[in-house]
Write an enzyme that holds these catalytic residues in place. Structure first.
Site, PDB file in Angstrom:
ATOM      1  N   GLY A 222       0.832  -1.210   0.000  1.00 23.12           N
ATOM      2  CA  GLY A 222       0.000   0.000   0.000  1.00 23.12           C
ATOM      3  C   GLY A 222       0.858   1.248   0.000  1.00 23.12           C
ATOM      4  O   GLY A 222       2.068   1.182  -0.242  1.00 23.12           O
ATOM      5  N   ASN A 223       0.250   2.381   0.229  1.00 22.25           N
ATOM      6  CA  ASN A 223       1.012   3.627   0.336  1.00 22.25           C
ATOM      7  C   ASN A 223       0.351   4.535   1.378  1.00 22.25           C
ATOM      8  O   ASN A 223      -0.681   4.186   1.941  1.00 22.25           O
ATOM      9  CB  ASN A 223       1.130   4.320  -1.026  1.00 22.25           C
ATOM     10  CG  ASN A 223      -0.220   4.715  -1.580  1.00 22.25           C
ATOM     11  OD1 ASN A 223      -0.893   5.579  -1.020  1.00 22.25           O
ATOM     12  ND2 ASN A 223      -0.649   4.067  -2.656  1.00 22.25           N
TER      13      ASN A 223
END
Ligand code: C5P
Length: 415
Positions: A222-223
């Site tokens: 993810g980020n």
């Protein structure tokens, strides 16, 4: 901070470990030429001495319901101010403000105030995310009070997450931009900022937040995007009369505003498929999501077991939502993208503009203090084929209106 000069500000301080930051807020306000009166809840005085705040504000601090002279003045104080700022606002104080529970001078002044009210919460992440707090914040916003959103990071409890008091400079900046718009200059400041209804009858598609790419049943790539900018855009567009389809990746932030059709998605492919489906009914698309460029080639059905050596994960490209929408863009549609470039910003943004068939790009500056990911503020440049328009550092709510203003200028007249 020139728009704070001569402004009369009430600062309400409640009992959080972040109360020490109120000293910096008072100092910043006074330095900018504002006149400040401080109200403290009893709990706040356990965290910071009234003497500190009275010395910095050069006026006696009201800290008790039984402080007779000041108590009697609560109506006057409420009428005197150009703005009231509650910072830090604890879960308790938020709740009391939201329900009119008047057991402190702070809440009494809040209830009497005719000026715009800002509140900057500070609490532990779980308290901040609790439905009771979420409901209280929404309730205060429904009264027209302005949320100065929490920051993320290390909390006094040792937990990490959302709930930190916004930095004093960010708080001052938001007040300053508010007054810069002329909003506080009106009589008693009761009128909200005039928001044009220039998106009435328009349909917008907005993507926001991160995408998460599953590796196995418990892990993902993810980020750090929070979706705050995209949500601010959706809310600002709805306030201007638009109907918005908001495709939001997994984030702790949300919105419930009328006019926003919130669709939660997880992966880039899911966001892509929903975007393709919704794009034909939109007159404009704003792609603010931080879409993962890659995903694991396969998703393991079982939790991946650790072995002795390194683990290799094969990644494959995700679809480019922007490029897909850009390729099928009709003459009556306008498409806006975001870019975060670390070098040759404008040239790279223009290349992206052409490649994805955007009408303009909102360029974020990664090196700017207080801008982009996770911050409540942002400094943007708007890049189109012919020109570059720089904007000042502002709260993301105000940045959203700048972007919409640029969009309105480019909307096809036939839509
Ligand atoms: O190519 P880059 O990721 O820098 O482009 C950023 C812009 O493209 C943003 O507007 C982002 O939302 C959009 N984008 C997208 N789908 C992707 C990657 C980026 O919509 N897979």
């Amino acid at each position: 901070m020139e728009h704070l000069r001569g402004k009369k500000i009430i600062l309400g301080v409640s009992g959080s470990i972040a109360a020490y930051k109120s000293a910096l807020i008072v100092r910043g306000l006074v330095k900018a030429g504002a006149e400040v009166r401080v109200l403290m809840t009893r709990a706040a005085t356990d965290f910071i001495s009234p003497l500190t705040l009275s010395t910095l504000s050069k006026h006696a601090v009201v800290s008790s319901v039984h402080d007779e002279a000041s108590w009697n003045n609560h109506v006057e104080l409420g009428l005197w101010a150009d703005a009231m700022l509650v910072a830090p606002a604890t879960a308790t104080t938020l709740s009391k403000m939201a329900h009119g529970l008047c057991d402190s001078a702070l809440v009494a002044v809040y209830l009497s105030a005719r000026c715009p009210v800002f509140f900057a919460p500070a609490m532990d992440v779980d308290m901040w995310l609790h439905p009771a707090t979420v409901a209280n914040v929404k309730r205060l916003q429904s009264f027209g009070n302005h949320l100065i959103d929490v920051a993320e990071g290390e909390l006094a409890s040792g937990l990490v997450g959302a709930g930190r008091l916004a930095e004093p400079e960010d708080i001052l900046l938001q007040l300053n931009t508010f007054f810069a718009q002329g909003a506080g200059a009106q009589d008693a400041g009761t009128k909200p900022v005039a928001i044009p209804h220039d998106l009435s009858g328009k349909h917008l598609l907005i993507t926001a937040g991160p995408t998460l790419e599953d590796l196995d049943p418990v892990r993902f790539l993810g980020n750090r995007s929070t979706g705050r900018m995209g949500i601010a855009l959706a809310e600002a567009a709805a306030a201007r009369g638009a109907t918005v389809d908001l495709l939001l990746g997994p984030t702790h932030l949300s919105t419930q505003r009328e006019g926003i059709n919130l669709i939660s998605v997880r992966s880039a492919r899911e966001m892509h498929d929903r975007a393709v489906e919704l794009w034909p009914r939109a007159q404009a698309g704003i792609l603010a999501a931080a879409v993962a460029d890659y995903r694991p080639a396969t998703v393991s059905e079982q939790k991946i077991k650790k072995g002795e050596g390194p683990l290799r994960i094969n990644l494959v490209r995700n679809p480019d939502i922007a490029a897909t929408l850009g390729a099928s863009k009709q003459p009556h549609q306008t498409l806006v993208g975001f870019a975060l470039e670390t070098e040759n910003e404008v040239d790279n943004a223009r290349t992206k503009l052409r490649k994805k068939n955007f009408d303009f790009i909102v360029l974020n500056s990664p090196n700017e203090a207080g801008a982009a990911f996770g911050h409540a503020t942002n400094r943007i440049q708007v890049v189109d084929h012919n020109k570059v328009t720089p904007y000042e550092l502002k709260s993301k709510d105000l940045v959203a209106h700048d972007i919409l203003q640029e969009l309105v200028l480019r909307l096809s007249p036939t839509t």
